[in-house]
Design a protein around this motif. Structure first.
Motif, PDB file in Angstrom:
ATOM      1  N   SER A 138       0.915  -1.149  -0.065  1.00 19.99           N
ATOM      2  CA  SER A 138      -0.151  -0.083  -0.175  1.00 19.99           C
ATOM      3  C   SER A 138       0.796   1.264   0.014  1.00 19.99           C
ATOM      4  O   SER A 138       0.811   2.044  -0.809  1.00 19.99           O
ATOM      5  N   GLN A 139       1.710   1.511   1.061  1.00 21.19           N
ATOM      6  CA  GLN A 139       2.675   2.655   1.041  1.00 21.19           C
ATOM      7  C   GLN A 139       3.252   2.757  -0.056  1.00 21.19           C
ATOM      8  O   GLN A 139       3.612   3.893  -0.704  1.00 21.19           O
ATOM      9  N   LEU A 140       4.098   1.717  -0.616  1.00 23.70           N
ATOM     10  CA  LEU A 140       4.997   1.591  -1.718  1.00 23.70           C
ATOM     11  C   LEU A 140       4.281   2.077  -3.017  1.00 23.70           C
ATOM     12  O   LEU A 140       4.576   2.676  -3.872  1.00 23.70           O
ATOM     13  N   ARG A 141       2.960   1.484  -3.188  1.00 26.03           N
ATOM     14  CA  ARG A 141       2.026   1.762  -4.322  1.00 26.03           C
ATOM     15  C   ARG A 141       2.033   3.320  -4.590  1.00 26.03           C
ATOM     16  O   ARG A 141       2.091   3.937  -5.542  1.00 26.03           O
ATOM     17  N   ASN A 142       1.948   4.143  -3.405  1.00 24.90           N
ATOM     18  CA  ASN A 142       1.555   5.467  -3.501  1.00 24.90           C
ATOM     19  C   ASN A 142       2.989   6.378  -3.473  1.00 24.90           C
ATOM     20  O   ASN A 142       2.895   7.369  -3.879  1.00 24.90           O
ATOM     21  N   ARG A 143       3.911   5.906  -2.893  1.00 23.76           N
ATOM     22  CA  ARG A 143       5.154   6.567  -2.645  1.00 23.76           C
ATOM     23  C   ARG A 143       6.133   6.480  -3.880  1.00 23.76           C
ATOM     24  O   ARG A 143       6.882   7.481  -4.328  1.00 23.76           O
ATOM     25  N   LEU A 144       6.290   5.077  -4.501  1.00 25.31           N
ATOM     26  CA  LEU A 144       7.327   4.962  -5.339  1.00 25.31           C
ATOM     27  C   LEU A 144       7.062   5.480  -6.654  1.00 25.31           C
ATOM     28  O   LEU A 144       5.733   5.342  -7.203  1.00 25.31           O
ATOM     29  N   SER A 145       7.844   5.920  -7.507  1.00 27.28           N
ATOM     30  CA  SER A 145       7.989   6.232  -9.059  1.00 27.28           C
ATOM     31  C   SER A 145       7.855   5.022  -9.560  1.00 27.28           C
ATOM     32  O   SER A 145       8.070   3.720  -8.978  1.00 27.28           O
ATOM     33  N   LEU A 146       7.530   4.938 -10.816  1.00 29.05           N
ATOM     34  CA  LEU A 146       7.627   3.709 -11.659  1.00 29.05           C
ATOM     35  C   LEU A 146       8.797   2.925 -11.714  1.00 29.05           C
ATOM     36  O   LEU A 146       8.887   1.857 -11.415  1.00 29.05           O
ATOM     37  N   GLU A 147      10.056   3.645 -11.972  1.00 29.38           N
ATOM     38  CA  GLU A 147      11.256   3.075 -11.920  1.00 29.38           C
ATOM     39  C   GLU A 147      11.484   2.819 -10.529  1.00 29.38           C
ATOM     40  O   GLU A 147      12.425   1.525 -10.410  1.00 29.38           O
ATOM     41  N   GLU A 148      11.342   3.264  -9.315  1.00 30.01           N
ATOM     42  CA  GLU A 148      11.574   2.890  -8.023  1.00 30.01           C
ATOM     43  C   GLU A 148      10.896   1.493  -7.852  1.00 30.01           C
ATOM     44  O   GLU A 148      11.309   0.604  -7.209  1.00 30.01           O
ATOM     45  N   LYS A 149       9.630   1.427  -8.369  1.00 26.24           N
ATOM     46  CA  LYS A 149       8.666   0.042  -8.238  1.00 26.24           C
ATOM     47  C   LYS A 149       9.658  -1.086  -9.182  1.00 26.24           C
ATOM     48  O   LYS A 149       9.815  -2.105  -8.494  1.00 26.24           O
ATOM     49  N   TYR A 150      10.045  -0.780 -10.067  1.00 26.33           N
ATOM     50  CA  TYR A 150      10.728  -1.626 -10.816  1.00 26.33           C
ATOM     51  C   TYR A 150      11.984  -2.288 -10.106  1.00 26.33           C
ATOM     52  O   TYR A 150      12.281  -3.357  -9.847  1.00 26.33           O
TER      53      TYR A 150
END
Length: 74
Positions: free
Chosen positions: A36-48
């Motif tokens: 949940s928090q990662l979904r809202n906080r990270l950019s697309l590149e950071e999620k990758y």
């Protein structure tokens, strides 16, 4: 972001990356979802980078949590 040709996703990592982008139950599960928090906080590149940095066991554990959450709500 690494080139897909350099570092390809396996199926579980692809699913996890998709869940970081969005989930049908994001609002209902926001307090218990590990993404949940990662979904809202990270950019697309950071999620990758996050997904690619996990070991296989961590990916599996998060997906198992998602499966349990899904079963509760569906």
């Amino acid at each position: 972001m690494d080139s897909i040709l350099e570092k390809s996703f396996d199926q579980q990592r692809s699913l996890l990356f998709g869940l970081l982008q969005g989930c049908f139950f994001a609002e209902e599960a926001k307090d218990s979802c590990p993404l949940s928090q990662l979904r809202n906080r990270l950019s697309l590149e950071e999620k990758y980078d996050f997904v690619m940095g996990l070991i296989a066991e961590e990916v599996t554990n998060i997906l198992e949590q998602h499966e349990e959450c899904y079963k509760k709500r569906f």
